[in-house]
Scaffold this motif. Structure first.
Motif, PDB file in Angstrom:
ATOM      1  N   LYS A 194      -8.089  -2.160   6.355  1.00  0.00           N
ATOM      2  CA  LYS A 194      -7.214  -1.925   5.215  1.00  0.00           C
ATOM      3  C   LYS A 194      -6.240  -3.102   5.094  1.00  0.00           C
ATOM      4  CE  LYS A 194      -5.442   1.957   6.533  1.00  0.00           C
ATOM      5  NZ  LYS A 194      -4.600   3.188   6.497  1.00  0.00           N
ATOM      6  N   SER A 203      -2.827  -4.693   2.789  1.00  0.00           N
ATOM      7  CA  SER A 203      -1.767  -4.522   1.795  1.00  0.00           C
ATOM      8  C   SER A 203      -1.041  -5.848   1.614  1.00  0.00           C
ATOM      9  CB  SER A 203      -0.773  -3.446   2.227  1.00  0.00           C
ATOM     10  OG  SER A 203      -1.391  -2.179   2.317  1.00  0.00           O
ATOM     11  N   TYR A 238       2.367  -7.952  -0.503  1.00  0.00           N
ATOM     12  CA  TYR A 238       3.658  -7.844  -1.175  1.00  0.00           C
ATOM     13  C   TYR A 238       4.136  -9.267  -1.475  1.00  0.00           C
ATOM     14  CZ  TYR A 238       3.195  -3.423   1.316  1.00  0.00           C
ATOM     15  OH  TYR A 238       2.719  -2.245   1.812  1.00  0.00           O
ATOM     16  N   SER A 252      -6.825  -6.747  -0.726  1.00  0.00           N
ATOM     17  CA  SER A 252      -5.491  -6.164  -0.864  1.00  0.00           C
ATOM     18  C   SER A 252      -5.318  -5.605  -2.266  1.00  0.00           C
ATOM     19  CB  SER A 252      -4.418  -7.221  -0.597  1.00  0.00           C
ATOM     20  OG  SER A 252      -4.254  -8.062  -1.725  1.00  0.00           O
ATOM     21  N   ASN A 253      -4.226  -4.922  -2.474  1.00  0.00           N
ATOM     22  CA  ASN A 253      -3.783  -4.550  -3.809  1.00  0.00           C
ATOM     23  C   ASN A 253      -3.414  -5.805  -4.591  1.00  0.00           C
ATOM     24  OD1 ASN A 253      -1.716  -4.428  -1.608  1.00  0.00           O
ATOM     25  ND2 ASN A 253      -0.326  -4.533  -3.371  1.00  0.00           N
ATOM     26  N   THR A 274       0.880  -1.730   6.145  1.00  0.00           N
ATOM     27  CA  THR A 274      -0.495  -1.521   5.695  1.00  0.00           C
ATOM     28  C   THR A 274      -0.644  -0.097   5.186  1.00  0.00           C
ATOM     29  OG1 THR A 274      -1.247  -3.086   7.372  1.00  0.00           O
ATOM     30  CG2 THR A 274      -2.918  -1.725   6.317  1.00  0.00           C
ATOM     31  N   ARG A 275      -0.978   0.017   3.912  1.00  0.00           N
ATOM     32  CA  ARG A 275      -1.079   1.340   3.280  1.00  0.00           C
ATOM     33  C   ARG A 275      -2.484   1.557   2.714  1.00  0.00           C
ATOM     34  NH1 ARG A 275       3.991   3.982   2.681  1.00  0.00           N
ATOM     35  NH2 ARG A 275       5.226   3.102   4.369  1.00  0.00           N
TER      36      ARG A 275
END
Length: 643
Positions: free
Chosen positions: A6, A8, A10, A148-149, A642-643
């Motif tokens: 996973k 994430s 930012y 990632s997002n 990490t989401r």
């Protein structure tokens, strides 16, 4: 054995931070290849760029510190910073913001015929397969990529516009740039010559978007600007004031005794306000011009207890309504812009701006006696009782997202805090919010107090000690601010014990580091392909005053910023401002990324310095050829982000 990853990501306007987790240790994994992918409005990939990498495998060497990328030298961590998201180290040009990106992360291993082979990308090496010493190591992919997002690279998070300096000097790129790639000592004055010169390549790189946000703030038509500044020692910013002087009302405080100046003469350090003196003299000439609308008020404390520490500007429109404020930790000096980590934030909110305007007027009404000469001491100068009393009540503002509480200081009756001090109201509020933290507290601090006492440092460590589920992560500038610093003491026989100044305070879920550079002359020699680095250009290294609580919680996230050093001294003694924003997740994430950028840079250096100070063997400076790096790679940040 199959595994899942996973990822994430930012970002703020300068740097992206990504973290990832695998559901198990990945056998044979030598790290991760990372690509930045640019996205259009429909989320189609328009360009994919491999992230730069400089650290070679064991058996190889990168003596000229030329960039490869992560398809050649993978990342052996579970979090990473994209430092070239906006900036290029080869030229002053900056990449545009207001773009959407995501990150593609893929585990790699030593080449195996049964696995897909990694084809090294050569964009960063002018088409050459390698520019390093040693045989190339062929790699294979261990599995499919993880994505990632998508994130927006922007400084706009209404009603805020956030900017951060890139003022970290202890980087390999900088020492090589200043020594033509040869390393070694940087001659005196060489770095400063770059940093004081407008439009210089290094100045542009290190200042980020901060100078631009200052220029744009003054570019609006009409109205007046009410300024309260601590330091003014930068040619470009002084010109910004003089060019707009007819619309400016300035309160300029004094600098110290010149301890952070450049005067090496016998009398250095004996004159107050030496750093502001040239700018003050020039502004006095403008203020004395017949018919000018520029006003200048001198706020001269000239003692070691009080400082006028503000660095804010309020814009008031032609109807007399306060519309916007520029604040943060950035002093109006060349070092504040380029040689320190700092933040500068614009807030386009009438209620917040009005709060600052009323605070400016309180300062203006709180006139101080002036010395016969601006450099003379004024030991009894202090803020008046009326100002201190009015500052005890905060202003509140309901924002488009979340809410803000605005504090000003001093807000306690004594001019300095006593032996057993009462908690000032602004820090009482901040401590209360810290005690409600659910998963994480992040901070950056300059020097709130020795050992972090009576400050957010002491409170954060205390909370983390009693709650092992609470991650406490931070970085400080001054060695004396470290929680585990021990000052020199006299023994029974009158001898003095040396002060102990640790580089790290790490305990379970707590990780606090202080600014450090590779090649600290006291304990550490360069290693691997690393050259000795520059640590600072002046006193401050980390100059931010930032607290971030639970940045991923949409309702309860908290960001605190301003000029306030986040300790009792600031609340008792100094002219300060502090903004506490709750429930603005985009702002919290932007400030968290800045904290992580600074923390992660110094964490590696501080950890290596601490090991060598203890006589232990540290990292050799090269990537491992085994998968055991996973066993000791830090997972504190990935476990939260990490989401």
């Amino acid at each position: 054995m199959a595994f899942r990853i996973k990822v994430s990501a930012y970002a703020n306007n300068e740097v992206a931070f990504m973290s990832w987790q695998a559901d198990r240790k990945i056998p044979g994994c030598l790290g991760f290849e990372i690509f930045r992918e640019y996205l259009d409005e429909a989320d189609n990939v328009t360009e994919a760029v491999p992230l730069a990498a400089y650290v070679a495998f064991k058996g190889q060497s990168n003596p000229d510190w030329l960039p490869q990328n992560t398809s050649v030298w993978p990342v052996q961590k579970f979090s990473w910073r994209d430092l070239t998201l906006r900036k290029k180290r080869s030229e002053a040009m900056r990449r545009p913001d207001e773009v959407r990106v995501r990150y593609r992360i893929r585990p790699v291993a030593a080449y195996s015929p049964g696995l897909e082979k990694v084809t090294p990308r050569v964009e960063m090496t002018n088409g050459k397969a390698n520019t390093y010493k040693g045989a190339p190591i062929e790699l294979s992919y261990l599995g499919p990529p993880a994505y990632s997002n998508a994130i927006l690279v922007t400084r706009r998070r209404a009603p805020f516009e956030t900017t951060f300096t890139n003022g970290i000097l202890s980087g390999q790129w900088l020492v090589r740039a200043l020594t033509n790639g040869q390393g070694g000592a940087v001659p005196d004055g060489v770095l400063k010559a770059h940093l004081v010169k407008p439009d210089d390549r290094l100045r542009t790189y290190l200042s980020g978007d901060v100078i631009e946000i200052m220029r744009s703030f003054f570019a609006r038509e009409g109205g007046r600007f009410h300024m309260a500044l601590y330091e003014l020692e930068d040619e470009e910013l002084q010109k910004l004031i003089s060019d707009n002087a007819e619309r400016i009302d300035l309160i300029l405080s004094n600098t110290g005794l010149g301890k952070d100046g450049d005067d090496d003469s016998e009398d250095a350090g004996k004159v107050w306000d030496s750093r502001n003196a040239p700018a003050r003299a020039a502004l006095i000439k403008i203020a004395r011009k017949r018919g000018t609308k520029f006003t200048l008020q001198h706020r001269m404390f000239n003692n070691s207890i009080q400082i006028g520490h503000n660095k804010f500007t309020v814009w008031v429109d032609d109807q007399g309504v306060a519309r916007s404020v520029l604040t943060g930790s950035t002093n109006w000096t060349w070092s504040g812009l380029t040689a320190q980590s700092n933040n500068c934030i614009r807030i386009d909110d009438d209620a917040v701006a009005d709060s600052y305007l009323r605070a400016w007027r309180r300062l203006h009404d709180d006139e101080l006696p002036l010395p016969d000469d601006f450099g003379d001491p004024m030991g009894s100068n202090k803020q008046g009782e009326a100002l201190r009393t009015e500052n005890q009540t905060p202003d509140e503002a309901k924002l488009t997202e979340g809410e803000a509480q605005i504090w000003f200081s001093p807000n306690m009756a004594p001019r300095k805090y006593p032996k057993d001090p009462d908690t000032p109201p602004d820090l009482d509020r901040l401590f209360s919010l810290m005690r409600r933290a659910n998963r994480a507290i992040f901070f950056l601090a300059f020097y709130p107090s020795q050992q972090g006492k009576y400050s957010i440092i002491e409170e954060a460590v205390r909370l983390g000690t009693h709650d092992k589920s609470l991650n406490v992560v931070g970085a400080v500038s001054a060695e004396q601010a470290m929680f585990n610093y021990r000052p020199s003491e006299k023994t029974a026989d009158g001898e003095k014990t040396p002060a102990t100044a640790p580089y790290v305070y790490v305990k379970d879920n707590i990780s606090v580091v202080r600014a450090a550079a590779l090649g600290d002359r006291r304990i550490m020699k360069p290693f691997g392909d690393f050259y000795r680095e520059i640590l600072k250009a002046g006193i401050a290294i980390i100059h931010d005053k930032i607290l971030v609580i639970d940045p991923l919680d949409p309702e309860n996230c908290v960001v605190a910023f301003g000029s306030h050093n986040l300790g009792f001294k600031a609340s008792y003694s100094n002219d300060e401002n502090l903004v506490i924003v709750r429930g603005h997740k985009a702002l919290a994430e932007a400030y968290a990324v800045h904290v992580l950028d600074v923390y992660d840079h110094y964490r590696f250096r501080a950890a290596e310095a601490e090991l060598r100070a203890e006589g232990k063997k540290g990292w050799d400076g090269f990537l491992s050829k085994k998968d055991d790096w996973q066993d000791h790679a830090s997972k504190i940040l990935p476990s939260y982000f990490t989401r």
